[in-house]
Motif scaffolding. Structure first.
Motif, PDB file in Angstrom:
ATOM      1  N   LEU A 175      48.242  25.992  37.185  1.00  0.00           N
ATOM      2  CA  LEU A 175      47.289  24.985  37.668  1.00  0.00           C
ATOM      3  C   LEU A 175      47.950  23.613  37.689  1.00  0.00           C
ATOM      4  CD1 LEU A 175      43.946  26.011  35.903  1.00  0.00           C
ATOM      5  CD2 LEU A 175      44.397  26.033  38.358  1.00  0.00           C
ATOM      6  N   PHE A 212      46.576  20.370  39.535  1.00  0.00           N
ATOM      7  CA  PHE A 212      45.346  20.213  38.748  1.00  0.00           C
ATOM      8  C   PHE A 212      45.735  19.743  37.339  1.00  0.00           C
ATOM      9  CE2 PHE A 212      44.406  23.578  41.845  1.00  0.00           C
ATOM     10  CZ  PHE A 212      43.314  23.017  42.482  1.00  0.00           C
ATOM     11  N   ARG A 270      41.350  29.923  28.656  1.00  0.00           N
ATOM     12  CA  ARG A 270      41.277  31.175  27.899  1.00  0.00           C
ATOM     13  C   ARG A 270      40.824  32.263  28.862  1.00  0.00           C
ATOM     14  NH1 ARG A 270      43.431  31.127  22.941  1.00  0.00           N
ATOM     15  NH2 ARG A 270      41.846  32.446  21.972  1.00  0.00           N
ATOM     16  N   VAL A 271      41.495  33.386  28.816  1.00  0.00           N
ATOM     17  CA  VAL A 271      41.177  34.467  29.757  1.00  0.00           C
ATOM     18  C   VAL A 271      40.584  35.653  29.006  1.00  0.00           C
ATOM     19  CG1 VAL A 271      42.085  35.971  31.549  1.00  0.00           C
ATOM     20  CG2 VAL A 271      43.100  33.734  31.187  1.00  0.00           C
ATOM     21  N   GLY A 272      39.548  36.211  29.562  1.00  0.00           N
ATOM     22  CA  GLY A 272      38.931  37.394  28.964  1.00  0.00           C
ATOM     23  C   GLY A 272      38.590  38.405  30.035  1.00  0.00           C
ATOM     24  N   LYS A 273      37.940  39.464  29.608  1.00  0.00           N
ATOM     25  CA  LYS A 273      37.526  40.491  30.553  1.00  0.00           C
ATOM     26  C   LYS A 273      36.019  40.474  30.708  1.00  0.00           C
ATOM     27  CE  LYS A 273      40.155  43.118  28.155  1.00  0.00           C
ATOM     28  NZ  LYS A 273      40.505  44.276  27.325  1.00  0.00           N
ATOM     29  N   TYR A 274      35.599  40.860  31.880  1.00  0.00           N
ATOM     30  CA  TYR A 274      34.168  40.949  32.154  1.00  0.00           C
ATOM     31  C   TYR A 274      33.902  42.322  32.763  1.00  0.00           C
ATOM     32  CZ  TYR A 274      29.762  40.221  34.588  1.00  0.00           C
ATOM     33  OH  TYR A 274      28.483  40.349  35.047  1.00  0.00           O
ATOM     34  N   HIS A 332      33.695  33.524  36.471  1.00  0.00           N
ATOM     35  CA  HIS A 332      33.732  34.981  36.604  1.00  0.00           C
ATOM     36  C   HIS A 332      34.407  35.326  37.920  1.00  0.00           C
ATOM     37  CE1 HIS A 332      30.460  34.748  33.635  1.00  0.00           C
ATOM     38  NE2 HIS A 332      30.829  35.949  33.294  1.00  0.00           N
ATOM     39  N   GLY A 392      36.117  42.866  35.818  1.00  0.00           N
ATOM     40  CA  GLY A 392      36.472  41.576  36.388  1.00  0.00           C
ATOM     41  C   GLY A 392      37.142  40.701  35.347  1.00  0.00           C
ATOM     42  N   LYS A 393      37.399  39.468  35.735  1.00  0.00           N
ATOM     43  CA  LYS A 393      38.012  38.526  34.811  1.00  0.00           C
ATOM     44  C   LYS A 393      37.009  37.451  34.433  1.00  0.00           C
ATOM     45  CE  LYS A 393      41.355  38.469  37.698  1.00  0.00           C
ATOM     46  NZ  LYS A 393      42.314  37.885  38.641  1.00  0.00           N
ATOM     47  N   TYR A 394      37.179  36.950  33.229  1.00  0.00           N
ATOM     48  CA  TYR A 394      36.317  35.872  32.777  1.00  0.00           C
ATOM     49  C   TYR A 394      37.226  34.782  32.216  1.00  0.00           C
ATOM     50  CZ  TYR A 394      33.185  33.319  29.698  1.00  0.00           C
ATOM     51  OH  TYR A 394      32.483  32.322  29.067  1.00  0.00           O
ATOM     52  N   MET A 395      37.073  33.580  32.707  1.00  0.00           N
ATOM     53  CA  MET A 395      37.938  32.494  32.259  1.00  0.00           C
ATOM     54  C   MET A 395      37.121  31.299  31.800  1.00  0.00           C
ATOM     55  SD  MET A 395      40.765  32.805  35.253  1.00  0.00           S
ATOM     56  CE  MET A 395      39.678  33.798  36.262  1.00  0.00           C
ATOM     57  N   GLU A 396      37.595  30.657  30.763  1.00  0.00           N
ATOM     58  CA  GLU A 396      36.994  29.396  30.329  1.00  0.00           C
ATOM     59  C   GLU A 396      38.073  28.340  30.378  1.00  0.00           C
ATOM     60  OE1 GLU A 396      33.714  31.034  27.090  1.00  0.00           O
ATOM     61  OE2 GLU A 396      35.376  29.775  26.446  1.00  0.00           O
ATOM     62  N   GLN A 451      36.703  20.525  41.933  1.00  0.00           N
ATOM     63  CA  GLN A 451      38.019  20.916  41.433  1.00  0.00           C
ATOM     64  C   GLN A 451      38.056  22.380  41.010  1.00  0.00           C
ATOM     65  OE1 GLN A 451      39.543  18.227  38.446  1.00  0.00           O
ATOM     66  NE2 GLN A 451      39.384  16.512  39.838  1.00  0.00           N
ATOM     67  N   GLN A 474      38.200  24.573  43.957  1.00  0.00           N
ATOM     68  CA  GLN A 474      39.538  24.604  44.544  1.00  0.00           C
ATOM     69  C   GLN A 474      40.493  25.462  43.717  1.00  0.00           C
ATOM     70  OE1 GLN A 474      40.569  20.477  45.456  1.00  0.00           O
ATOM     71  NE2 GLN A 474      42.410  21.279  46.472  1.00  0.00           N
ATOM     72  N   MET A 475      40.377  25.359  42.377  1.00  0.00           N
ATOM     73  CA  MET A 475      41.215  26.198  41.506  1.00  0.00           C
ATOM     74  C   MET A 475      40.966  27.678  41.786  1.00  0.00           C
ATOM     75  SD  MET A 475      40.769  24.438  37.773  1.00  0.00           S
ATOM     76  CE  MET A 475      40.740  22.650  37.644  1.00  0.00           C
ATOM     77  N   LEU A 480      42.851  31.235  41.051  1.00  0.00           N
ATOM     78  CA  LEU A 480      42.189  32.135  40.110  1.00  0.00           C
ATOM     79  C   LEU A 480      41.631  33.394  40.745  1.00  0.00           C
ATOM     80  CD1 LEU A 480      40.390  29.435  37.935  1.00  0.00           C
ATOM     81  CD2 LEU A 480      42.639  30.433  37.623  1.00  0.00           C
ATOM     82  N   ARG A 527      32.318  33.115  40.683  1.00  0.00           N
ATOM     83  CA  ARG A 527      31.200  32.202  40.442  1.00  0.00           C
ATOM     84  C   ARG A 527      31.530  31.420  39.183  1.00  0.00           C
ATOM     85  NH1 ARG A 527      29.173  37.146  38.221  1.00  0.00           N
ATOM     86  NH2 ARG A 527      28.260  36.787  36.167  1.00  0.00           N
TER      87      ARG A 527
END
Lengths: 80, 80
Positions: free
Chosen positions: A25, A30, A37-41, B6, B39-43, B57, B60-61, B66, B75
């Motif tokens: 990023l 950016f 932090r990456v996780g799974k869904y 997500h 799927g993937k989950y990111m924070e 932003q 765009q990321m 991502l 989303r």
């Protein structure tokens, strides 16, 4: 019932995938994104009408397969 | 602001990881789990006070790094 499961690394556990995304990023411009932090869904259907039973099954799935509880934590929601 | 993102495969796109989990669950005795989608989950933190700017932003990321928008949809939620 439908289960929506989030599996994330426990706080304090190093997240190399997150770090890689952070650097990517940054090199894309950016500069103000951080602490990635990456996780799974996961979404899955449980063929079970009883909410309590479905919940206990999803919990067991997480404990035995979906999450590595040494380094990861999980949470789930059930919707009918 | 904190962004929770997500990224999931679009409907109709084959999910081999989900299928693998489905089979693993079945062989572990969870016969009534099905239709697993992964799927993937990111924070991440965005250092930006303005919600509209932060949102643009994050969007765009997602578009540039991502998510692979050919096969995935994303989303996000922003919390301060």
């Amino acid at each position: 019932m439908k289960a929506k499961i989030h599996v994330t690394l426990k706080q304090g556990i190093l997240d190399p995938q997150g770090k890689a995304i952070e650097h990517a990023l940054e090199s894309l411009g950016f500069k103000n994104a951080g602490n990635v932090r990456v996780g799974k869904y996961m979404e899955l259907d449980v063929q079970e009408q009883d909410r309590a039973k479905a919940e206990s099954q999803v919990k067991q799935m997480c404990e035995t397969l979906l999450a590595n509880t040494v380094i990861e934590e999980y949470r789930y929601e059930l919707t009918s």
